[in-house]
Structures are given as C-alpha cells and as structure tokens.
Design a protein around this motif. Structure first.
Motif, PDB file in Angstrom:
ATOM      1  N   PRO A 113      15.679   8.882   8.714  1.00 55.37           N
ATOM      2  CA  PRO A 113      16.192   8.266  10.432  1.00 55.37           C
ATOM      3  C   PRO A 113      15.368   7.961  11.104  1.00 55.37           C
ATOM      4  N   ASN A 114      14.483   8.002  10.275  1.00 56.93           N
ATOM      5  CA  ASN A 114      12.544   6.958  11.198  1.00 56.93           C
ATOM      6  C   ASN A 114      12.693   5.666  10.591  1.00 56.93           C
ATOM      7  N   ARG A 115      13.304   4.990   9.531  1.00 59.45           N
ATOM      8  CA  ARG A 115      13.530   4.389   9.152  1.00 59.45           C
ATOM      9  C   ARG A 115      13.323   2.444  10.021  1.00 59.45           C
ATOM     10  N   ASP A 116      14.181   2.773  10.781  1.00 58.45           N
ATOM     11  CA  ASP A 116      14.292   1.832  12.509  1.00 58.45           C
ATOM     12  C   ASP A 116      12.841   1.404  13.089  1.00 58.45           C
ATOM     13  N   ALA A 117      12.597   2.618  13.025  1.00 54.60           N
ATOM     14  CA  ALA A 117      11.487   3.016  13.995  1.00 54.60           C
ATOM     15  C   ALA A 117      10.208   2.642  13.551  1.00 54.60           C
ATOM     16  N   ILE A 118      10.200   2.626  12.061  1.00 50.86           N
ATOM     17  CA  ILE A 118       8.820   2.052  10.945  1.00 50.86           C
ATOM     18  C   ILE A 118       8.667   1.172  11.273  1.00 50.86           C
ATOM     19  N   ARG A 119      10.468  -0.224  10.930  1.00 54.94           N
ATOM     20  CA  ARG A 119      10.309  -0.881  11.015  1.00 54.94           C
ATOM     21  C   ARG A 119       9.965  -2.385  12.298  1.00 54.94           C
ATOM     22  N   LYS A 120      10.628  -1.766  13.425  1.00 50.12           N
ATOM     23  CA  LYS A 120      10.415  -2.302  14.632  1.00 50.12           C
ATOM     24  C   LYS A 120       9.367  -2.093  15.356  1.00 50.12           C
ATOM     25  N   ASP A 121       7.657  -1.703  14.933  1.00 50.16           N
ATOM     26  CA  ASP A 121       6.889  -1.054  14.205  1.00 50.16           C
ATOM     27  C   ASP A 121       6.423  -2.626  13.891  1.00 50.16           C
ATOM     28  N   PHE A 122       6.132  -2.961  13.384  1.00 46.09           N
ATOM     29  CA  PHE A 122       6.299  -3.385  12.303  1.00 46.09           C
ATOM     30  C   PHE A 122       5.303  -4.992  13.045  1.00 46.09           C
ATOM     31  N   ALA A 123       6.380  -4.908  14.025  1.00 50.30           N
ATOM     32  CA  ALA A 123       5.996  -6.500  15.276  1.00 50.30           C
ATOM     33  C   ALA A 123       5.008  -6.411  16.340  1.00 50.30           C
ATOM     34  N   ASN A 124       4.434  -4.824  16.507  1.00 57.66           N
ATOM     35  CA  ASN A 124       2.973  -4.307  17.049  1.00 57.66           C
ATOM     36  C   ASN A 124       1.465  -5.107  15.859  1.00 57.66           C
ATOM     37  N   TYR A 125       1.520  -5.085  15.091  1.00 56.05           N
ATOM     38  CA  TYR A 125       0.674  -5.287  14.039  1.00 56.05           C
ATOM     39  C   TYR A 125       0.264  -6.500  13.320  1.00 56.05           C
ATOM     40  N   THR A 126       1.500  -6.975  12.499  1.00 57.47           N
ATOM     41  CA  THR A 126       2.016  -7.740  11.184  1.00 57.47           C
ATOM     42  C   THR A 126       2.655  -8.678  11.358  1.00 57.47           C
ATOM     43  N   ASN A 127       3.427  -9.226  11.262  1.00 58.94           N
ATOM     44  CA  ASN A 127       4.463 -10.400  10.285  1.00 58.94           C
ATOM     45  C   ASN A 127       4.561 -10.779   9.439  1.00 58.94           C
ATOM     46  N   ILE A 128       3.783  -9.438   9.053  1.00 56.99           N
ATOM     47  CA  ILE A 128       4.409 -10.070   6.881  1.00 56.99           C
ATOM     48  C   ILE A 128       5.651  -8.739   6.952  1.00 56.99           C
ATOM     49  N   THR A 129       5.931  -9.195   5.680  1.00 54.03           N
ATOM     50  CA  THR A 129       7.134  -8.088   5.715  1.00 54.03           C
ATOM     51  C   THR A 129       6.177  -7.511   4.191  1.00 54.03           C
ATOM     52  N   PRO A 130       5.300  -5.735   4.309  1.00 62.34           N
ATOM     53  CA  PRO A 130       5.227  -5.201   2.958  1.00 62.34           C
ATOM     54  C   PRO A 130       5.610  -5.457   1.906  1.00 62.34           C
ATOM     55  N   THR A 131       5.091  -4.743   0.556  1.00 55.76           N
ATOM     56  CA  THR A 131       5.866  -4.645  -0.373  1.00 55.76           C
ATOM     57  C   THR A 131       5.446  -3.487  -0.701  1.00 55.76           C
ATOM     58  N   ILE A 132       7.130  -2.392  -1.490  1.00 56.05           N
ATOM     59  CA  ILE A 132       6.242  -1.257  -1.190  1.00 56.05           C
ATOM     60  C   ILE A 132       6.590  -0.424  -2.886  1.00 56.05           C
ATOM     61  N   LEU A 133       5.509   0.224  -3.417  1.00 55.40           N
ATOM     62  CA  LEU A 133       5.164   0.635  -4.757  1.00 55.40           C
ATOM     63  C   LEU A 133       5.430   2.174  -4.597  1.00 55.40           C
ATOM     64  N   VAL A 134       6.483   2.527  -5.091  1.00 58.41           N
ATOM     65  CA  VAL A 134       6.572   4.290  -5.219  1.00 58.41           C
ATOM     66  C   VAL A 134       5.570   4.455  -6.715  1.00 58.41           C
ATOM     67  N   SER A 135       4.904   4.880  -6.915  1.00 57.88           N
ATOM     68  CA  SER A 135       4.165   5.355  -8.117  1.00 57.88           C
ATOM     69  C   SER A 135       4.017   7.418  -8.179  1.00 57.88           C
ATOM     70  N   GLU A 136       3.770   7.606  -9.752  1.00 59.30           N
ATOM     71  CA  GLU A 136       3.463   9.206  -9.643  1.00 59.30           C
ATOM     72  C   GLU A 136       1.764   9.019 -10.223  1.00 59.30           C
ATOM     73  N   VAL A 137       1.156   9.547  -9.576  1.00 59.32           N
ATOM     74  CA  VAL A 137      -0.557   9.848 -10.079  1.00 59.32           C
ATOM     75  C   VAL A 137      -0.765  11.045 -11.496  1.00 59.32           C
ATOM     76  N   VAL A 138      -0.816   9.923 -12.262  1.00 56.70           N
ATOM     77  CA  VAL A 138      -1.472  10.650 -13.480  1.00 56.70           C
ATOM     78  C   VAL A 138      -2.233  11.255 -13.752  1.00 56.70           C
ATOM     79  N   LYS A 139      -2.943  10.659 -12.732  1.00 55.48           N
ATOM     80  CA  LYS A 139      -5.105  10.929 -13.589  1.00 55.48           C
ATOM     81  C   LYS A 139      -5.525  10.544 -12.005  1.00 55.48           C
TER      82      LYS A 139
END
Length: 139
Positions: A113-139
């Motif tokens: 529900p907050n995705r649009d607010a998060i993406r809109k805030d990008f313009a305040n600090y960067t002009n880069i589209t981030p790469t996102i990795l979701v992982s599980e900590v194994v150690k």
C-alpha cells in the motif's frame, strides 16, 4: 618471585580464556538470531551521470520505509559505495540499502500500500532505478 610470576601467568591465561569464550558466545548468538531472516537489498547501480543524495537517503527515505515495516523489521543498514573489488574498474553500486525482516509476506503486505509513496520519494535523492534482491540469511 617465581610463584608470583606463575600466579600472574595463570591469571592472564584465565582472563584470555574467559574473553575468548565470551566472544565466541556472542558471535554464536548473532549467527543464530540472523539465520532465517529475510534480507531485502536495494542496490543503486553506478552509471555515468547518475546522482545519489546520501544525506537525504539516510535521514528521510530509509527511516520512512523502515516505519512502514513496523515490528517485522529487525534492522536496516545503509552502505555507501567506495570502489570496485577490481582495481581501475568502475564502482558497481553507488549505494545499497538493506532491510532485515522476519517475514517476507509481512514485508510485502507492508510495502504494497506504500509502494507509490516510496517510488515517488526516489526523485528526492536519486535518478537511479534500483535493483532489488530478496534473499534468506543462511549464516
């Protein structure tokens, strides 16, 4: 004199043994706590002409997103890229923000529900589209 030296060495040995056991115990606790956590890495690739305002990211953006995550958030980290691992090659990432959470489904439910607010805030600090990795900590 000889007995004082032996006593001193015995005390030193006891101190170092106790210190070593305490440090091992603390490291073990950290490993146990982090194993199984979900790690969400938001990586901002370096490219010519791209910008990144670390001060804004640190004081505004990351705390905002962390607030959306609530009790599911264990911790978050912010990294500023300094160099590549290979000399004389470009920096791979300008910055990486990482969230450690207990549950992936709770993370997704909080972000959706907050995705649009998060993406809109990008313009305040960067002009880069981030790469996102979701992982599980194994150690």
């Amino acid at each position: 004199m000889k007995s004082k030296l032996i006593l001193s060495l015995l005390l030193l040995s006891t101190f170092f043994t106790a210190f070593s056991q305490e440090k091992t115990s603390q490291n073990t606790k950290t490993t146990i706590v982090e194993k199984g956590l979900i790690k969400v890495s938001v990586m901002y690739p370096y490219a010519e002409g791209k910008t990144f305002d670390m001060a804004y990211y640190e004081t505004k953006h990351m705390p905002m997103v962390a607030g959306y995550l609530g009790e599911n958030l264990v911790k978050y980290t912010i990294e500023k890229g300094l160099a590549s691992g290979i000399p004389n090659t470009p920096l791979p990432f300008m910055a990486i923000g990482t969230f450690y959470v207990k549950s992936l489904s709770d993370y997704q439910a909080a972000i959706a529900p907050n995705r649009d607010a998060i993406r809109k805030d990008f313009a305040n600090y960067t002009n880069i589209t981030p790469t996102i990795l979701v992982s599980e900590v194994v150690k």
